[in-house]
Write a protein that holds these residues in place. Structure first.
Motif, PDB file in Angstrom:
ATOM      1  N   PRO A  28       0.849  -1.188   0.000  1.00 23.05           N
ATOM      2  CA  PRO A  28       0.000   0.000   0.000  1.00 23.05           C
ATOM      3  C   PRO A  28       0.892   1.248   0.000  1.00 23.05           C
ATOM      4  N   ASN A  29       0.553   2.234  -0.826  1.00 20.61           N
ATOM      5  CA  ASN A  29       1.410   3.423  -0.925  1.00 20.61           C
ATOM      6  C   ASN A  29       0.612   4.638  -1.334  1.00 20.61           C
ATOM      7  N   LEU A  30       1.253   5.782  -1.216  1.00 21.96           N
ATOM      8  CA  LEU A  30       0.655   7.039  -1.659  1.00 21.96           C
ATOM      9  C   LEU A  30       1.794   7.930  -2.158  1.00 21.96           C
ATOM     10  N   VAL A  31       1.530   8.647  -3.269  1.00 20.87           N
ATOM     11  CA  VAL A  31       2.575   9.470  -3.878  1.00 20.87           C
ATOM     12  C   VAL A  31       1.975  10.831  -4.229  1.00 20.87           C
ATOM     13  N   ILE A  32       2.746  11.898  -3.997  1.00 19.36           N
ATOM     14  CA  ILE A  32       2.352  13.208  -4.522  1.00 19.36           C
ATOM     15  C   ILE A  32       3.165  13.425  -5.793  1.00 19.36           C
ATOM     16  N   LYS A  33       2.426  13.732  -6.879  1.00 16.90           N
ATOM     17  CA  LYS A  33       3.105  13.879  -8.173  1.00 16.90           C
ATOM     18  C   LYS A  33       2.844  15.268  -8.748  1.00 16.90           C
ATOM     19  N   LEU A  34       3.763  15.681  -9.623  1.00 22.32           N
ATOM     20  CA  LEU A  34       3.555  16.908 -10.389  1.00 22.32           C
ATOM     21  C   LEU A  34       2.715  16.565 -11.628  1.00 22.32           C
ATOM     22  N   GLN A  35       2.191  17.597 -12.282  1.00 27.23           N
ATOM     23  CA  GLN A  35       1.331  17.344 -13.461  1.00 27.23           C
ATOM     24  C   GLN A  35       2.036  16.500 -14.525  1.00 27.23           C
ATOM     25  N   ASP A  36       3.367  16.604 -14.603  1.00 27.19           N
ATOM     26  CA  ASP A  36       4.082  15.779 -15.604  1.00 27.19           C
ATOM     27  C   ASP A  36       4.379  14.367 -15.047  1.00 27.19           C
ATOM     28  N   HIS A  37       3.726  14.007 -13.932  1.00 29.21           N
ATOM     29  CA  HIS A  37       3.789  12.674 -13.296  1.00 29.21           C
ATOM     30  C   HIS A  37       5.094  12.412 -12.523  1.00 29.21           C
ATOM     31  N   THR A  38       5.926  13.447 -12.355  1.00 30.00           N
ATOM     32  CA  THR A  38       7.148  13.251 -11.551  1.00 30.00           C
ATOM     33  C   THR A  38       6.746  13.088 -10.083  1.00 30.00           C
ATOM     34  N   PRO A  39       7.177  11.997  -9.411  1.00 27.77           N
ATOM     35  CA  PRO A  39       6.868  11.859  -7.982  1.00 27.77           C
ATOM     36  C   PRO A  39       7.761  12.784  -7.147  1.00 27.77           C
ATOM     37  N   ILE A  40       7.159  13.515  -6.191  1.00 27.86           N
ATOM     38  CA  ILE A  40       7.981  14.408  -5.352  1.00 27.86           C
ATOM     39  C   ILE A  40       7.917  14.054  -3.864  1.00 27.86           C
ATOM     40  N   ALA A  41       6.918  13.274  -3.471  1.00 32.32           N
ATOM     41  CA  ALA A  41       6.850  12.811  -2.069  1.00 32.32           C
ATOM     42  C   ALA A  41       6.122  11.477  -2.064  1.00 32.32           C
ATOM     43  N   TRP A  42       6.545  10.570  -1.172  1.00 35.31           N
ATOM     44  CA  TRP A  42       5.917   9.254  -1.154  1.00 35.31           C
ATOM     45  C   TRP A  42       6.051   8.585   0.205  1.00 35.31           C
ATOM     46  N   GLY A  43       5.231   7.589   0.419  1.00 37.39           N
ATOM     47  CA  GLY A  43       5.316   6.766   1.620  1.00 37.39           C
ATOM     48  C   GLY A  43       4.677   5.416   1.321  1.00 37.39           C
ATOM     49  N   PHE A  44       5.114   4.396   2.051  1.00 38.66           N
ATOM     50  CA  PHE A  44       4.602   3.028   1.869  1.00 38.66           C
ATOM     51  C   PHE A  44       4.230   2.458   3.232  1.00 38.66           C
ATOM     52  N   LEU A  45       3.353   1.466   3.242  1.00 41.15           N
ATOM     53  CA  LEU A  45       3.148   0.678   4.462  1.00 41.15           C
ATOM     54  C   LEU A  45       3.857  -0.647   4.237  1.00 41.15           C
ATOM     55  N   GLY A  46       4.772  -0.988   5.138  1.00 41.66           N
ATOM     56  CA  GLY A  46       5.555  -2.214   4.988  1.00 41.66           C
ATOM     57  C   GLY A  46       4.725  -3.454   5.272  1.00 41.66           C
ATOM     58  N   VAL A  47       5.328  -4.627   5.108  1.00 43.10           N
ATOM     59  CA  VAL A  47       4.621  -5.887   5.371  1.00 43.10           C
ATOM     60  C   VAL A  47       4.285  -6.046   6.856  1.00 43.10           C
ATOM     61  N   ASP A  48       4.855  -5.190   7.713  1.00 45.21           N
ATOM     62  CA  ASP A  48       4.484  -5.195   9.131  1.00 45.21           C
ATOM     63  C   ASP A  48       3.506  -4.051   9.426  1.00 45.21           C
ATOM     64  N   GLY A  49       2.930  -3.469   8.378  1.00 47.09           N
ATOM     65  CA  GLY A  49       1.912  -2.434   8.555  1.00 47.09           C
ATOM     66  C   GLY A  49       2.471  -1.075   8.939  1.00 47.09           C
ATOM     67  N   GLY A  50       3.789  -0.967   9.100  1.00 48.90           N
ATOM     68  CA  GLY A  50       4.383   0.291   9.549  1.00 48.90           C
ATOM     69  C   GLY A  50       4.665   1.237   8.380  1.00 48.90           C
TER      70      GLY A  50
END
Ligand SMILES: CC(C)(COP(=O)(O)OP(=O)(O)OC[C@H]1O[C@@H](n2cnc3c(N)ncnc32)[C@H](O)[C@@H]1OP(=O)(O)O)[C@@H](O)C(=O)NCCC(=O)NCCS
Length: 298
Positions: A208-230
């Motif tokens: 599971p993840n979430l990304v903030i992208k610019l209009q040209d789809h470049t990712p500038i910030a992101w985070g994931f939930l690991g297999v331990d939910g963290g």
């Protein structure tokens, strides 16, 4: 003499119930087992090993008072971390007798891990050693004393705990020119390139993840939930820092995705392992109303 540890190919329901009663100290192993239950590609070389004072897991008179659980994925790979939990971690006074009981359980579970590793290696290449992830400092101290654990220099981490229901509100609206997205395989390659923690894009893209992208789809910030939910791999590109993006992203991700692991996602426990030296990440966790709970190493 303690009974031999039991081995399971999928998490038994009784164990899940016992671990839920021990929250939040059991959080890491519980979420790891919840992920295993949901993961359709659950590895065939994964095993759950349980050592207890009763030798059985069932309810009633056989329900254990103290136990140790390991989840190990014997497939080779940089992400195949073993997770170990002992009821010793509860922090309740266990006394000398309780401590030696736990030490014996740890010894049984480690013996079984070593046996399974060589058994799985027949006709197939097992990992050269098992990597323990998010290992509680008290358990680490016991294993180091017995010589069964070789410490790595990857540092000491604070285990931050959060309750989803206590997270501050998230700002849905992003600054102009940015949008919320999910990580593509190409984004995951960028994530891998920004960290020296050994991870692969193949592994990240399943989380599971979430990304903030610019209009040209470049990712500038992101985070994931690991297999331990963290919360893991939280990152904001340098020129976009100190604008609240990582904080906002972390809140939204934890709110939306903790439910992947548990039905109580609306209020459930979640966590992040943060290096003691990483003051920016520590500040982010404080701003999420988190609390440091115990110390772990990887
Ligand atoms: C840690 C990181 C993700 C923070 O990103 P960010 O977008 O700048 O963080 P935010 O602007 O959302 O800040 C959130 C809070 O942390 C504080 N903060 C952020 N960076 C800080 C720093 N360097 N020093 C002190 N406080 C800091 C902010 O003041 C804010 O606090 P507040 O809500 O009380 O005002 C970013 O610095 C980063 O990518 N670092 C490198 C990667 C990394 O270390 N990731 C963590 C791996 S676990």
């Amino acid at each position: 003499m303690l009974p031999k540890a039991s081995v399971f190919t999928s998490p038994p329901a009784q164990l899940m119930g016992l671990l839920a009663e021990r929250l939040p100290s059991s959080l890491t192993i519980l979420r790891r087992l919840q992920f295993a239950l949901r993961d359709e590609s659950s590895p065939q070389h994964a095993r759950i090993i349980v050592g207890s004072d009763r030798g059985a897991l069932g309810p009633g008179p056989t329900e254990p008072r103290s136990y140790t659980v390991a989840y190990a994925d014997f497939s080779a790979g940089p992400d195949a971390q073993t997770v170990l939990y002992s009821t010793l971690e509860d922090g309740q006074a266990v006394g000398d007798g309780g401590r030696s009981e736990h030490e014996q359980q740890l010894a049984c579970v480690v013996d079984e891990l070593v046996r399974l590793r060589s058994e799985h290696g027949r006709g197939w290449r097992p990992p050269p050693r098992l990597l323990l992830g998010s290992l509680h400092a008290d358990v680490r101290a016991i294993l180091e004393r017995t010589g069964r654990l070789q410490g790595r220099s990857s540092g000491i981490y604070d285990k931050w705990l959060f309750k989803v229901r206590d997270l501050p509100p998230a700002e849905e609206r992003l600054p102009d020119g940015m949008y919320w997205g999910r990580a593509t395989f190409a984004d995951c390659r960028t994530v891998v390139a920004r960290t020296d923690i050994p991870r692969t894009a193949d592994f990240l893209v399943k989380l599971p993840n979430l990304v903030i992208k610019l209009q040209d789809h470049t990712p500038i910030a992101w985070g994931f939930l690991g297999v331990d939910g963290g919360l893991m791999s939280l990152h904001c590109e340098e020129s976009y820092r100190r604008k609240g993006l990582a904080r906002n992203l972390a809140i939204k991700l934890l709110r939306e995705s903790t439910g992947y692991f548990t039905d109580d996602g609306g209020e459930g426990w979640t966590s992040a392992d943060v290096s003691k030296d990483n003051s920016a990440s520590q500040a982010v966790c404080r701003s999420l109303n988190g609390q440091t709970a115990w110390v772990v190493s990887w």
